[in-house]
Scaffold this motif. Structure first.
Motif, mmCIF file in Angstrom:
data_model
loop_
_atom_site.group_PDB
_atom_site.id
_atom_site.type_symbol
_atom_site.label_atom_id
_atom_site.label_comp_id
_atom_site.label_asym_id
_atom_site.label_seq_id
_atom_site.Cartn_x
_atom_site.Cartn_y
_atom_site.Cartn_z
ATOM 1 N N ARG A 12 0.869 -1.182 0.000
ATOM 2 C CA ARG A 12 0.000 0.000 0.000
ATOM 3 C C ARG A 12 0.901 1.225 0.000
ATOM 4 O O ARG A 12 1.738 1.387 0.899
ATOM 5 N N VAL A 13 0.772 2.067 -0.983
ATOM 6 C CA VAL A 13 1.614 3.252 -1.113
ATOM 7 C C VAL A 13 0.956 4.427 -0.394
ATOM 8 O O VAL A 13 -0.195 4.757 -0.668
ATOM 9 N N VAL A 14 1.686 5.008 0.531
ATOM 10 C CA VAL A 14 1.221 6.193 1.246
ATOM 11 C C VAL A 14 2.164 7.339 0.885
ATOM 12 O O VAL A 14 3.359 7.286 1.178
ATOM 13 N N SER A 15 1.654 8.355 0.234
ATOM 14 C CA SER A 15 2.478 9.468 -0.220
ATOM 15 C C SER A 15 2.572 10.535 0.863
ATOM 16 O O SER A 15 1.555 11.035 1.354
ATOM 17 N N LEU A 16 3.789 10.872 1.252
ATOM 18 C CA LEU A 16 4.034 11.883 2.287
ATOM 19 C C LEU A 16 4.981 12.935 1.719
ATOM 20 O O LEU A 16 6.029 12.591 1.166
ATOM 21 N N ASN A 17 4.648 14.191 1.857
ATOM 22 C CA ASN A 17 5.488 15.257 1.309
ATOM 23 C C ASN A 17 5.495 16.449 2.264
ATOM 24 O O ASN A 17 4.955 17.514 1.969
ATOM 25 N N PRO A 18 6.116 16.298 3.439
ATOM 26 C CA PRO A 18 6.063 17.364 4.446
ATOM 27 C C PRO A 18 6.969 18.545 4.097
ATOM 28 O O PRO A 18 8.045 18.372 3.529
ATOM 29 N N PHE A 19 6.528 19.742 4.457
ATOM 30 C CA PHE A 19 7.332 20.947 4.302
ATOM 31 C C PHE A 19 7.608 21.627 5.641
ATOM 32 O O PHE A 19 8.497 22.465 5.727
ATOM 33 N N THR A 20 6.848 21.277 6.673
ATOM 34 C CA THR A 20 7.005 21.912 7.976
ATOM 35 C C THR A 20 7.129 20.858 9.060
ATOM 36 O O THR A 20 6.840 19.670 8.837
ATOM 37 N N LEU A 21 7.531 21.292 10.246
ATOM 38 C CA LEU A 21 7.594 20.378 11.380
ATOM 39 C C LEU A 21 6.218 19.818 11.688
ATOM 40 O O LEU A 21 6.074 18.628 11.993
ATOM 41 N N GLU A 22 5.190 20.661 11.582
ATOM 42 C CA GLU A 22 3.829 20.200 11.840
ATOM 43 C C GLU A 22 3.414 19.138 10.833
ATOM 44 O O GLU A 22 2.731 18.165 11.189
ATOM 45 N N ARG A 103 8.394 30.621 4.033
ATOM 46 C CA ARG A 103 7.449 31.313 3.161
ATOM 47 C C ARG A 103 6.521 32.238 3.926
ATOM 48 O O ARG A 103 5.861 33.088 3.339
ATOM 49 N N GLY A 104 6.448 32.075 5.228
ATOM 50 C CA GLY A 104 5.604 32.911 6.067
ATOM 51 C C GLY A 104 5.741 32.480 7.503
ATOM 52 O O GLY A 104 6.455 31.517 7.822
ATOM 53 N N GLU A 105 5.072 33.192 8.398
ATOM 54 C CA GLU A 105 5.136 32.868 9.812
ATOM 55 C C GLU A 105 4.649 31.447 10.075
ATOM 56 O O GLU A 105 3.550 31.068 9.672
ATOM 57 N N GLY A 106 5.486 30.642 10.721
ATOM 58 C CA GLY A 106 5.121 29.271 11.034
ATOM 59 C C GLY A 106 5.144 28.324 9.858
ATOM 60 O O GLY A 106 4.691 27.184 9.975
ATOM 61 N N GLN A 107 5.697 28.744 8.730
ATOM 62 C CA GLN A 107 5.725 27.906 7.535
ATOM 63 C C GLN A 107 7.141 27.434 7.237
ATOM 64 O O GLN A 107 8.123 27.977 7.753
ATOM 65 N N GLY A 108 7.227 26.420 6.382
ATOM 66 C CA GLY A 108 8.511 25.970 5.897
ATOM 67 C C GLY A 108 8.967 26.829 4.728
ATOM 68 O O GLY A 108 8.291 27.770 4.310
ATOM 69 N N ALA A 109 10.123 26.502 4.191
ATOM 70 C CA ALA A 109 10.659 27.195 3.025
ATOM 71 C C ALA A 109 10.458 26.331 1.791
ATOM 72 O O ALA A 109 9.939 25.220 1.870
ATOM 73 N N GLY A 110 10.896 26.842 0.665
ATOM 74 C CA GLY A 110 10.902 26.037 -0.543
ATOM 75 C C GLY A 110 12.019 25.009 -0.486
ATOM 76 O O GLY A 110 12.790 24.949 0.475
ATOM 77 N N PRO A 111 12.117 24.174 -1.515
ATOM 78 C CA PRO A 111 13.207 23.193 -1.565
ATOM 79 C C PRO A 111 14.569 23.880 -1.585
ATOM 80 O O PRO A 111 14.682 25.060 -1.916
ATOM 81 N N SER A 112 15.589 23.142 -1.227
ATOM 82 C CA SER A 112 16.949 23.660 -1.274
ATOM 83 C C SER A 112 17.358 23.919 -2.714
ATOM 84 O O SER A 112 17.227 23.043 -3.575
ATOM 85 N N LEU A 113 17.843 25.127 -2.999
ATOM 86 C CA LEU A 113 18.258 25.514 -4.341
ATOM 87 C C LEU A 113 19.679 26.058 -4.294
ATOM 88 O O LEU A 113 20.095 26.681 -3.313
ATOM 89 N N ALA A 114 20.405 25.861 -5.369
ATOM 90 C CA ALA A 114 21.786 26.327 -5.422
ATOM 91 C C ALA A 114 21.843 27.847 -5.383
ATOM 92 O O ALA A 114 21.009 28.536 -5.965
ATOM 93 N N VAL A 115 22.830 28.378 -4.665
ATOM 94 C CA VAL A 115 23.075 29.815 -4.610
ATOM 95 C C VAL A 115 24.536 30.071 -4.968
ATOM 96 O O VAL A 115 25.368 29.171 -4.960
ATOM 97 N N TRP A 116 24.837 31.317 -5.277
ATOM 98 C CA TRP A 116 26.199 31.712 -5.611
ATOM 99 C C TRP A 116 27.029 31.830 -4.337
ATOM 100 O O TRP A 116 26.532 32.202 -3.284
ATOM 101 N N ASN A 117 28.336 31.592 -4.474
ATOM 102 C CA ASN A 117 29.228 31.839 -3.347
ATOM 103 C C ASN A 117 29.145 33.290 -2.893
ATOM 104 O O ASN A 117 29.213 33.587 -1.696
ATOM 105 N N LYS A 118 28.971 34.205 -3.858
ATOM 106 C CA LYS A 118 28.927 35.624 -3.512
ATOM 107 C C LYS A 118 27.708 35.944 -2.648
ATOM 108 O O LYS A 118 27.713 36.936 -1.908
#
Length: 299
Positions: A12-22, A103-118
Motif C-alpha cells: 500500500r503506497v502512502v504518499s508523504l510530502n512534508p514541508f514543515t515540522l507540523e 514562506r511565512g510565519e510558522g511555515q517551511g521554506a521552498g526546496p533547497s536551491l543552489a546559490v552563488w558563493n557571492k
C-alpha cells in the motif's frame, strides 16, 4: 508452509510530502494509522509536541539574539542552503535564514536551491551550520576542503569569530522524522549559548580554524587557482535525464542529478537515503524533481 498470494502482500503506497515540522508530526499520525498503531503514534506525537511547546516557550522569554543570522548549508560545491522544515526550525529557535527563508510565519521554506558563493559572502552570516545531505560527520569533514580552502572562506564573520558548526545531517535534519525535534532543541541551545539544552547524544561539534590545513593544502595543490577562481554560478538543471546522462550516472526514480564537485573527484553518488557515500562524490541524486536550479532535497 503455504505462501501468501500476491494479492495478500501487495504493498500500500502512502504518499508523504512534508514541508514543515507540523507536517512531519501529522505524517507520523498517518503512518501510525496505516500500521494499525494509531494510539501509539498519538502518544509519541503528543510527547514531541510537548517538547516543541517547551522549546517555543523558552525562546519567547529570551531577548533578541545578538548573533541570529544563520547560513545552514546542505551542500557546498555548489552551495545549497537548507530548505523545507529547516528554515522554519531556525526561525523557531530565534534565528533567521535569509538564503532560503520560510514562506511565512510558522511555515517551511521552498526546496533547497543552489546559490552563488557571492550570496554567502554578501550575507556574511553570524553562524554557519554545515549539515550536508546524506553524510555523517566523518564524510562531512572529508568533503570540506573545497569550501574551506576557498579565498572567501577565512574572511567570513562566522569563520573569524569561531561560529562554524558541523552536524550529522543524515541523522538529525535531512530526514522528516521525530529527530527534527532534537534538531530544534539543538538550534535553541546553540544560538542562545545554552548547550545544556542540546540533547546529550546530538552529533555536532565546532569546526576548528586550522584543523583541515593539510587537506586544504592538498586540495589547492591539485586545483591551482582555486582561491581566486570566479564562480560561474549554480548549475541550471531542468532536465534530470539529460543531466544524469551527461554525468554518466544512474539517477533515483523521478529525481534530478547535478554535478557537485570539480574535475579530479572520484566517481560516486550521494543520495539522501543512502549512507554508503563515497568521498569527493561527483554527483548528488535527489529523491524528487525540483525546479531549476536543482539541488539536494531533504526527506
Amino acid at each position: 508452509m503455504q505462501q501468501a498470494s500476491p494479492a495478500a502482500v501487495a504493498p500500500r503506497v502512502v504518499s508523504l510530502n512534508p514541508f514543515t515540522l507540523e507536517d512531519v508530526l501529522q505524517d507520523a499520525m498517518i503512518v501510525g494509522r496505516e500500521l494499525g498503531l494509531e494510539q501509539q503514534a498519538a502518544n509519541a506525537v503528543a510527547a514531541l509536541q510537548q517538547r516543541v511547546a517547551a522549546a517555543k516557550a523558552f525562546v519567547a522569554q529570551q531577548p533578541p539574539l545578538q548573533h541570529n543570522v544563520v547560513a545552514f548549508l546542505e551542500w557546498f560545491e555548489p552551495m545549497f542552503p537548507g530548505g523545507h522544515w529547516t528554515p522554519q526550525l531556525i526561525h523557531m529557535a530565534g534565528g533567521t535564514h535569509p538564503l532560503n527563508p520560510p514562506r511565512g510565519e510558522g511555515q517551511g521554506a521552498g526546496p533547497s536551491l543552489a546559490v552563488w558563493n557571492k550570496d554567502l559572502v554578501a550575507l556574511d552570516p553570524d553562524w554557519i551550520i554545515i549539515c550536508p545531505c546524506g553524510l555523517d560527520m566523518a564524510e562531512t569533514i572529508r568533503e570540506l576542503p573545497p569550501l574551506t580552502s576557498s579565498g572567501f572562506w577565512p574572511e567570513l564573520k562566522a569563520v573569524r569569530e569561531g561560529r562554524v558548526v558541523l552536524v550529522d545531517g543524515n541523522q538529525m535534519f535531512n530526514r522528516p522524522g521525530p529527530r527534527l525535534v532534537d534538531g530544534l532543541e539543538f538550534l535553541i541551545g546553540l544560538l542562545h549559548n545554552r548547550h545544556d539544552m542540546i540533547p546529550r547524544t546530538f552529533p555536532w561539534r565546532f569546526l576548528q580554524r586550522d584543523e583541515l590545513r593539510d587537506a586544504e593544502s592538498a586540495w589547492l595543490e591539485a586545483h591551482p587557482g582555486w582561491k581566486t577562481r570566479v564562480q560561474k554560478g549554480p548549475p541550471q538543471a531542468t532536465d534530470g535525464a539529460a543531466v544524469a546522462a551527461a554525468a554518466n550516472v544512474s539517477c533515483c526514480s523521478g529525481g534530478v542529478c547535478v554535478p557537485v564537485s570539480q574535475e579530479g573527484a572520484t566517481n560516486g553518488v550521494h543520495t539522501a537515503d543512502d549512507r554508503s557515500s563515497s568521498s569527493s562524490a561527483t554527483d548528488v541524486c535527489m529523491g524528487a524533481a525540483a525546479a531549476a536550479p536543482a539541488g539536494p532535497q531533504q526527506g
